[in-house]
Design an enzyme around this catalytic site. Structure first.
Site, mmCIF file in Angstrom:
data_model
loop_
_atom_site.group_PDB
_atom_site.id
_atom_site.type_symbol
_atom_site.label_atom_id
_atom_site.label_comp_id
_atom_site.label_asym_id
_atom_site.label_seq_id
_atom_site.Cartn_x
_atom_site.Cartn_y
_atom_site.Cartn_z
ATOM 1 N N LEU A 1 0.999 -1.204 0.004
ATOM 2 C CA LEU A 1 0.097 -0.169 0.044
ATOM 3 C C LEU A 1 0.936 1.001 0.097
ATOM 4 O O LEU A 1 1.707 1.319 0.720
ATOM 5 C CB LEU A 1 -0.885 0.160 1.287
ATOM 6 C CG LEU A 1 -1.869 -1.203 1.536
ATOM 7 C CD1 LEU A 1 -2.745 -1.161 2.813
ATOM 8 C CD2 LEU A 1 -2.823 -1.375 0.364
ATOM 9 N N ASN B 1 7.302 6.368 -0.613
ATOM 10 C CA ASN B 1 8.232 7.492 -1.488
ATOM 11 C C ASN B 1 8.477 8.724 -0.749
ATOM 12 O O ASN B 1 8.440 9.876 -1.275
ATOM 13 C CB ASN B 1 6.982 7.680 -2.493
ATOM 14 C CG ASN B 1 7.013 6.387 -3.279
ATOM 15 O OD1 ASN B 1 5.777 5.768 -3.639
ATOM 16 N ND2 ASN B 1 7.887 5.985 -4.293
ATOM 17 N N GLY C 1 9.425 -2.293 -9.198
ATOM 18 C CA GLY C 1 8.617 -2.121 -10.635
ATOM 19 C C GLY C 1 8.685 -0.569 -10.760
ATOM 20 O O GLY C 1 8.571 0.252 -9.935
ATOM 21 N N GLU D 1 8.780 0.758 3.067
ATOM 22 C CA GLU D 1 9.616 1.222 1.996
ATOM 23 C C GLU D 1 9.787 2.825 2.140
ATOM 24 O O GLU D 1 8.812 3.567 1.962
ATOM 25 C CB GLU D 1 9.107 0.821 0.660
ATOM 26 C CG GLU D 1 10.001 1.165 -0.255
ATOM 27 C CD GLU D 1 9.025 0.305 -1.870
ATOM 28 O OE1 GLU D 1 8.278 -0.637 -1.509
ATOM 29 O OE2 GLU D 1 9.736 0.801 -2.919
ATOM 30 N N LYS E 1 15.607 -1.999 -8.117
ATOM 31 C CA LYS E 1 14.851 -1.639 -9.294
ATOM 32 C C LYS E 1 16.098 -1.635 -10.507
ATOM 33 O O LYS E 1 17.113 -0.803 -10.149
ATOM 34 C CB LYS E 1 14.346 -0.241 -9.233
ATOM 35 C CG LYS E 1 12.902 -0.466 -8.646
ATOM 36 C CD LYS E 1 12.326 1.036 -8.587
ATOM 37 C CE LYS E 1 10.930 0.825 -7.988
ATOM 38 N NZ LYS E 1 10.491 2.239 -7.572
HETATM 39 O O1 OSB Z 1 8.159 3.550 -5.449
HETATM 40 O O2 OSB Z 1 8.076 1.517 -5.993
HETATM 41 C C1 OSB Z 1 7.845 2.807 -6.163
HETATM 42 C C2 OSB Z 1 5.585 3.077 -9.289
HETATM 43 C C3 OSB Z 1 6.121 4.278 -9.761
HETATM 44 C C4 OSB Z 1 7.034 4.946 -9.038
HETATM 45 C C5 OSB Z 1 7.652 4.321 -7.830
HETATM 46 C C6 OSB Z 1 7.105 3.135 -7.426
HETATM 47 C C7 OSB Z 1 6.034 2.607 -8.047
HETATM 48 C C8 OSB Z 1 5.400 1.172 -7.494
HETATM 49 C C9 OSB Z 1 4.839 0.452 -8.618
HETATM 50 O O3 OSB Z 1 5.459 0.953 -6.318
HETATM 51 C C10 OSB Z 1 5.568 -0.572 -8.906
HETATM 52 C C11 OSB Z 1 5.148 -1.581 -10.194
HETATM 53 O O4 OSB Z 1 4.011 -2.081 -10.073
HETATM 54 O O5 OSB Z 1 5.625 -1.506 -11.163
HETATM 55 MG MG MG Z 2 9.142 2.496 -3.743
#
Ligand code: OSB
Ligand code: MG
Length: 357
Positions: free
Chosen positions: A151, A179, A279, A202, A251
Site C-alpha cells: 500500500l 516514497n 517495478g 519502504e 530496481k
Molecule cells: O516506489 O516503487 C515505487 C511506481 C511508480 C513509481 C515508484 C514506485 C512505483 C510502484 C509500482 O510502487 C511498481 C510497479 O508495479 O511497477
Molecule cells: Mg518504492
C-alpha cells in the site's frame, strides 16, 4: 501507454507512461531491446524520458558506437565518466545484453544465475479516494492470486487504510511504501504501523537521509527498506553499514542496470539483507528481465512484478499472466519474449536513429 489503473503516490498521480525503448543491432543483425524506466517528468528520480533520450543520443551512443564491437559487461565502464543517469545507462546495457545473449542462445535468467523457474508476485496499490475503494481494489488483487499487497502511504493516508486492509485480510503478506513522504519527526506516528505485522516500510524518508533511516530503523519494529536511496552497489554498502537498510528494493533502472543489480543482490545475500525486485510499470520488455532477476536466490520477498493486466490494456509482448500468484521466468534467449513490432509501431510517437542503422 495509458495505465489501466492510475496510481496516486505522494508525489502525484501517474495515469500513463511514455516509454523510451532502445533497439540495438549487432553487426550480425541480431537485435536487442532495452526499456528505459524513467517517467515523463523527474518526479520519482531526477531522470525523465526526454532527458534520457538526449543523454543517450548525445553522449552514450557516440561513446559506445566509437568502440566497434563491445560487450554488455563493458558498458558501465565505458560510460563511467558520465555521471548519474542510471536509467539511461541501464537501457543501453540491457539492449546490448539482450542482443549478446540472443547470439549465444542464453536466457537472462540463466546468465544472471536464476535458481527458480517462476517467481512470487506482489502488487502495489496507490492512494485511493476512500477506504471502501481501497478495499475493493485490494480484493480484486487478492482474487487474482497476488501473494503480497503493498500500500502506498502518505501523511493522512496511513494507519487507517493499513488497519482496514489488515483486518479484512489478517494473514496476507502486507507492506507499505511512502516514497519519501515523512520526516524523522513523524517517528512516533510511524511506530503506530508496527502493530500490523508489516513485512517492511519502504522509503519513509528523503532519499538522502541515510542517518534518519538508520535512526528510524532503531525505533520501529517494522523493517526499513530502501528504494530511491539506492542507486548503486556503493549506496547499498553504505546504507547497510549504517543500519539504514534492513531490506533493499532492487530496481534495475535505478541502479544502472541488471549487472549492478546482480552485484547488489550478491552483496545483500552475503550480508543477510533480503532483497526484492521493484517495478516501474514496465512493459513486457522490462518485465521479462525483471522476472529473470527476481528468480535469483536472494530475492526472498515477492516483487512488484505484477501481471501485464495490472498495467496495460495491451502489452508490447505476449502478456505476463499470473498463475497461482506467480509469473514464469522466460526461458528463451535474451529477454525471452517477442516484441510485437506492429503494435509498437502503431503506438510509436517519435523515432531516433543513431549510428549506421
Ligand atoms: O516506489 O516503487 C515505487 C511506481 C511508480 C513509481 C515508484 C514506485 C512505483 C510502484 C509500482 O510502487 C511498481 C510497479 O508495479 O511497477
Ligand atoms: Mg518504492
Amino acid at each position: 501507454m495509458s495505465l489501466v489503473r492510475p496510481m496516486r503516490i505522494s508525489f502525484g498521480t501517474l495515469t500513463d507512461r511514455d516509454v523510451l525503448l532502445v533497439r540495438a543491432q549487432t553487426e550480425n543483425g541480431t537485435e536487442g531491446w532495452g526499456e528505459c524506466v524513467a517517467f515523463s517528468a523527474p518526479v520519482y528520480s531526477p531522470e525523465y524520458v526526454q532527458g534520457c533520450r538526449e543523454v543517450i543520443e548525445r553522449f552514450f551512443a557516440p561513446a559506445i558506437l566509437g568502440r566497434g564491437e563491445i560487450r554488455a559487461e563493458e558498458v558501465s565502464g565505458l560510460l563511467e565518466g558520465f555521471l548519474g543517469h542510471q536509467m539511461a545507462k541501464a537501457t543501453i546495457e540491457t539492449a546490448l545484453l539482450d542482443a549478446q545473449l540472443k547470439e549465444n542462445g542464453q536466457s537472462f535468467g540463466s546468465y544472471f544465475g536464476a535458481t527458480r523457474s517462476e517467481v512470487d508476485c506482489g502488487v502495489s496499490v496507490g492512494i485511493a479516494s476512500s477506504i471502501d475503494r481501497l478495499l475493493e481494489e485490494v480484493s480484486l488483487y487478492v482474487a487474482e492470486g497476488y501473494r503480497r499487497i503493498k500500500l502506498k502511504i502518505e501523511p493522512g493516508w496511513d494507519v487507517d487504510p493499513v488497519a482496514a486492509v489488515r483486518s479484512a485480510w489478517p494473514m496476507i503478506p502486507l507492506q507499505v511504501d511512502a516514497n519519501q513522504a515523512y520526516a524523522l519527526s513523524d517517528t512516533e506516528h510511524l511506530v503506530r504501523l508496527d502493530r500490523f505485522d508489516l513485512l517492511l516500510i519502504e522509503q519513509p524518508l528523503n532519499e538522502h537521509d541515510l542517518l534518519g533511516h538508520a535512526e528510524l530503523a532503531k525505533r520501529m519494529q517494522t523493517p526499513v527498506c530502501l528504494d530511491e536511496t539506492i542507486t548503486s552497489l556503493a549506496d547499498a554498502r553504505q546504507a547497510v553499514a549504517l543500519g539504514a537498510a534492513e531490506i533493499i528494493n532492487i530496481k534495475p533502472g535505478r541502479v544502472g542496470g541488471y549487472l549492478e543489480s546482480v552485484r547488489i543482490h550478491d552483496f545483500c545475500k552475503e550480508s543477510g539483507i533480503p532483497v526484492w525486485c521493484g517495478g516501474m510499470f514496465e512493459t513486457g520488455i522490462g518485465r521479462a528481465a525483471n522476472v529473470a532477476l527476481a528468480a535469483l536466490p536472494g530475492f526472498i520477498l515477492p516483487g512488484d512484478t505484477s501481471g501485464s493486466s495490472r498495467y496495460f490494456h495491451r502489452d508490447v509482448t505476449q502478456p505476463f499472466v499470473l498463475e497461482g500468484g506467480r509469473l514464469k521466468v522466460p526461458q528463451g534467449p535474451g529477454i525471452g519474449v517477442t516484441v510485437d513490432l506492429a503494435f509498437v509501431e502503431e503506438i510509436t510517437t517519435e523515432v531516433w536513429r543513431i549510428g549506421a542503422v
